[in-house]
Design an enzyme around this catalytic site. Structure first.
Site, PDB file in Angstrom:
ATOM      1  N   HIS B 203      32.330  30.601  46.741  1.00  0.00           N
ATOM      2  CA  HIS B 203      31.664  31.467  47.713  1.00  0.00           C
ATOM      3  C   HIS B 203      31.741  30.872  49.126  1.00  0.00           C
ATOM      4  CE1 HIS B 203      29.290  33.075  44.079  1.00  0.00           C
ATOM      5  NE2 HIS B 203      30.424  33.720  44.262  1.00  0.00           N
ATOM      6  N   GLU B 206      33.180  33.079  56.285  1.00  0.00           N
ATOM      7  CA  GLU B 206      34.304  32.683  57.139  1.00  0.00           C
ATOM      8  C   GLU B 206      34.351  33.487  58.422  1.00  0.00           C
ATOM      9  OE1 GLU B 206      37.875  30.820  54.374  1.00  0.00           O
ATOM     10  OE2 GLU B 206      38.242  32.722  55.335  1.00  0.00           O
ATOM     11  N   ASN B 325      32.615  42.375  40.322  1.00  0.00           N
ATOM     12  CA  ASN B 325      32.221  42.177  38.916  1.00  0.00           C
ATOM     13  C   ASN B 325      31.190  43.246  38.560  1.00  0.00           C
ATOM     14  OD1 ASN B 325      33.761  39.861  38.681  1.00  0.00           O
ATOM     15  ND2 ASN B 325      32.062  38.474  39.001  1.00  0.00           N
ATOM     16  N   HIS B 399      41.459  40.821  43.247  1.00  0.00           N
ATOM     17  CA  HIS B 399      40.259  40.411  43.994  1.00  0.00           C
ATOM     18  C   HIS B 399      40.425  39.094  44.729  1.00  0.00           C
ATOM     19  CE1 HIS B 399      39.337  37.364  41.083  1.00  0.00           C
ATOM     20  NE2 HIS B 399      38.108  37.192  41.497  1.00  0.00           N
ATOM     21  N   GLY B 402      42.688  33.256  42.618  1.00  0.00           N
ATOM     22  CA  GLY B 402      42.588  32.673  41.286  1.00  0.00           C
ATOM     23  C   GLY B 402      43.054  31.222  41.329  1.00  0.00           C
TER      24      GLY B 402
END
Lengths: 147, 476
Positions: B203, B206, B325, B399, B402
């Site tokens: 998380h 930015e 999610n 999303h 990874g």
């Protein structure tokens, strides 16, 4: 391959790789010792367990229909206590009696500067979940922790 | 992943033909090189999802798919309640409604330069981040329930942010059908002082510059021009979502046999939509969605406070807020008929195409902004939903990047301080309470987000609009 371990009797812990998260594994002469070591491995996901002083004791009990669900419950109980008390734990004693677990966890409030906590544990998962006694006699308790 | 096990239907579309107990095929959208790198576990998990009751059309995986819990991360699956369809706690995951929000600032990156360090320090001081951090808010029981029912709408009513923010959040900022009574006291306790906190792990908050606009027309519709200064917020439902995930995973794993559901993996824990467990999970999961929306709304307010002080000419407006999610009720065309489905997106972003009725009027003509997060040292992307994507995987896209390397490997390879120094040399300021955390999140520990985005674009899941590059990153 084991990635890290501490030879503090009775047992030891290690992490095993998972692509996104981390596997925790406790190894000990008894099921209880393996559960205690798995808890140390959980703390090691967050910080160096040796940096956590045993200042305060917290009692934990859980019940589950089998050993594997009991391990997940035990680790999730620790995740909950860490989150709500804002504490870290470094020492554990566990007693298991017919899928009823009674434990004490010793620790202290999080000190960000000293503990340098890397990541929160969101919860223990059923991935790579296993509690078993090896033919050599020692116990292994493990699962992947979502971080 | 072994290509021999797949049928290639298109350049970037790979099929796992149904076999054994699979009710539908598996479909993976990825380039050949992404498929080759993909873990075999993704194959196994796509197959397992395809065996669940009531699954419709296919079990999908996005280009960034990796080994998850039960469902692959990057998995999409829809279930029909009228055909015994299920809702799965494992199909949503622990960090319910984790997502990304993008704010425009009305400034250019150049205007940040004179006060870049100051802004980084002020954001780090003002927005709580990291393990054990707490927010300024402490919710009593009534306020907790109001938050869980109201989401970002609740936050705005309490003075966090602006009313006009709401239309630019999925569900208008408030997920309907949330039931705070289905959320345990433990979950509420875990959340009572975590509102307005970023959390840890991947998380972040930015400050970024728009490095490249690929589609001028849609870029203009999104209010994005090259060299614009923007802010991204990536976080979720914090302790509350984690606790709900934990509790329902166990409850559904135990109740599955009672519902005659065979779970190939306990982590696929699910219950019929039309069952007590299913309905209570939906009530709790929707409350967690509201928690995440409220959390990002409060953080938005904190960011605005910092900008007001240091860059008073800035005006922070939402481009959009996406969750990755979730399980949501949506209507999709199945065999020519509009059908009500429960669409699970686990580490996948909703990507509705132009004209979708759920989009706010200002975005309806162009399509939904799809916000793809990167890592500290790499790019993030803005894409837009497409008409084709609606037909591919219920309007869904990837999303994020990874991980390519475990956290442990990362700490062995990098020192946090060196990562911070190296990034500073490239003009990226990192602020984090934990240097070990920075090492675990080193950019090199992640896959190349650009390749994933290219694959999503080429497959037609969503279309590239802009690339964003980090200038300041607050890490939990």
């Amino acid at each position: 391959m084991p990635s890290s371990h501490v030879e503090t009797p009775p047992g030891r812990w290690e992490h095993f790789p998972h692509q996104a998260d981390m596997g925790v594994r406790g190894i000990g002469p008894t099921k209880e010792a393996a559960f205690e070591q798995a808890a140390v491995a959980l703390t090691a996901v967050i910080t160096n367990p040796e940096s956590v002083r045993p200042v305060e004791a917290v009692s934990i009990t859980c019940d589950a229909p089998d050993d594997e669900l009991l391990l997940v419950d035990w680790l999730n109980a620790l995740v909950y206590e860490m989150a709500t008390r804002n504490m870290l734990f470094g020492r554990f004693t566990v007693q298991i009696d017919d899928h009823h677990l009674q434990a004490t966890a010793w620790g202290e409030p999080v000190d960000v500067a000293r503990h340098q906590p890397a990541v929160e544990a969101k919860g223990a998962t059923y991935t790579a979940l296993s509690v078993k006694q090896e033919p050599e006699g020692y116990w292994i308790a493990q699962c992947v922790v979502d971080v | 992943m072994d290509l021999q096990r797949l049928t290639r239907r298109d350049e970037n579309e790979w099929i796992i033909e149904p076999r054994g107990t699979m009710r539908v095929p598996g479909v993976i959208y990825a380039t050949e090189s992404l498929i080759r790198e993909m873990d075999d576990k993704v194959y196994e998990q796509v197959v397992n999802v395809a065996t669940l009751p009531g699954i419709v059309r296919a079990s999908y995986a996005m280009p960034d798919a990796h080994w998850g819990y039960g469902f692959p991360i990057g998995g999409v699956a829809a279930f029909n309640p009228d055909e015994g369809g299920v809702v799965s706690a494992g199909g949503v995951g622990f960090d319910i409604s984790c997502g990304v929000r993008l704010l425009r600032t009305g400034l250019t990156a150049e205007e940040l330069l004179p006060i870049k360090e100051q802004l980084a320090d002020a954001l780090f001081r003002h927005v709580p981040a990291g393990v054990g951090s707490t927010g300024r808010l402490r919710l009593n029981r009534d306020e907790m329930d109001a938050m869980l029912s109201g989401g970002a709408k609740w936050a705005v009513s309490r003075g966090y942010g602006l009313r006009e923010d709401l239309a630019l959040i999925e569900e208008g900022g408030c997920m309907a059908g949330a039931d705070p009574d289905c959320v345990s006291d433990q979950a509420k306790k875990r959340q009572q002082d975590e509102m307005g906190t970023l959390g840890s792990g991947n998380h972040y908050l930015e400050v970024q510059r728009v490095a490249k606009v690929f589609d001028e027309q849609i870029g203009a519709a999104f209010g994005l021009r090259e060299e614009d200064l923007v802010v991204s917020i990536h976080c979720g439902s914090r302790g509350l979502g984690h606790q709900i995930g934990t509790e329902f995973l166990k409850r559904m794993a135990v109740s599955a046999s009672r519902h005659q559901i065979v779970l190939p993996d306990r982590e696929l824990a699910c219950a019929p939509i039309n069952s007590e467990e299913g309905q209570e999970y939906l009530g709790a999961m929707r409350a967690a969605i509201n928690c995440a929306l409220a959390n990002r709304q409060i953080i938005t307010h904190l960011v605005r406070e910092v900008f007001e002080k240091l860059l008073p000419s800035a005006s922070l407006t939402l481009l959009y807020d996406v969750s990755h999610n979730t399980c949501k009720v949506e209507t999709h065309e199945i065999d020519g008929k509009p059908t009500r489905l429960f669409v699970h997106r686990k580490g996948a972003t909703r990507a509705f195409g132009p004209g979708h009725p759920d989009l706010p009027p200002s975005l309806r003509a162009v399509g939904q902004p799809v916000l793809i997060g990167g890592t500290m040292g790499t790019a993030s992307y803005v894409l837009v939903g497409t008409t084709k994507g609606m037909a591919l995987a219920y309007g869904s896209a990837c999303h994020g990047a990874g991980r390519s390397m475990s956290r442990h490997q990362a700490t062995r390879r990098w020192q946090g301080r060196d990562v911070v120094k190296e990034l500073a040399g490239r003009g990226i300021l990192i602020r984090s309470p934990s240097m070990r955390g920075v090492a675990e999140e080193a950019p090199g520990a992640y896959k190349d987000v650009s390749e994933v985005v290219e694959a999503a674009d080429e497959a037609g899941l969503a279309k590239k609009v802009a690339r964003l590059e980090p200038l300041v990153c607050i890490k939990g």
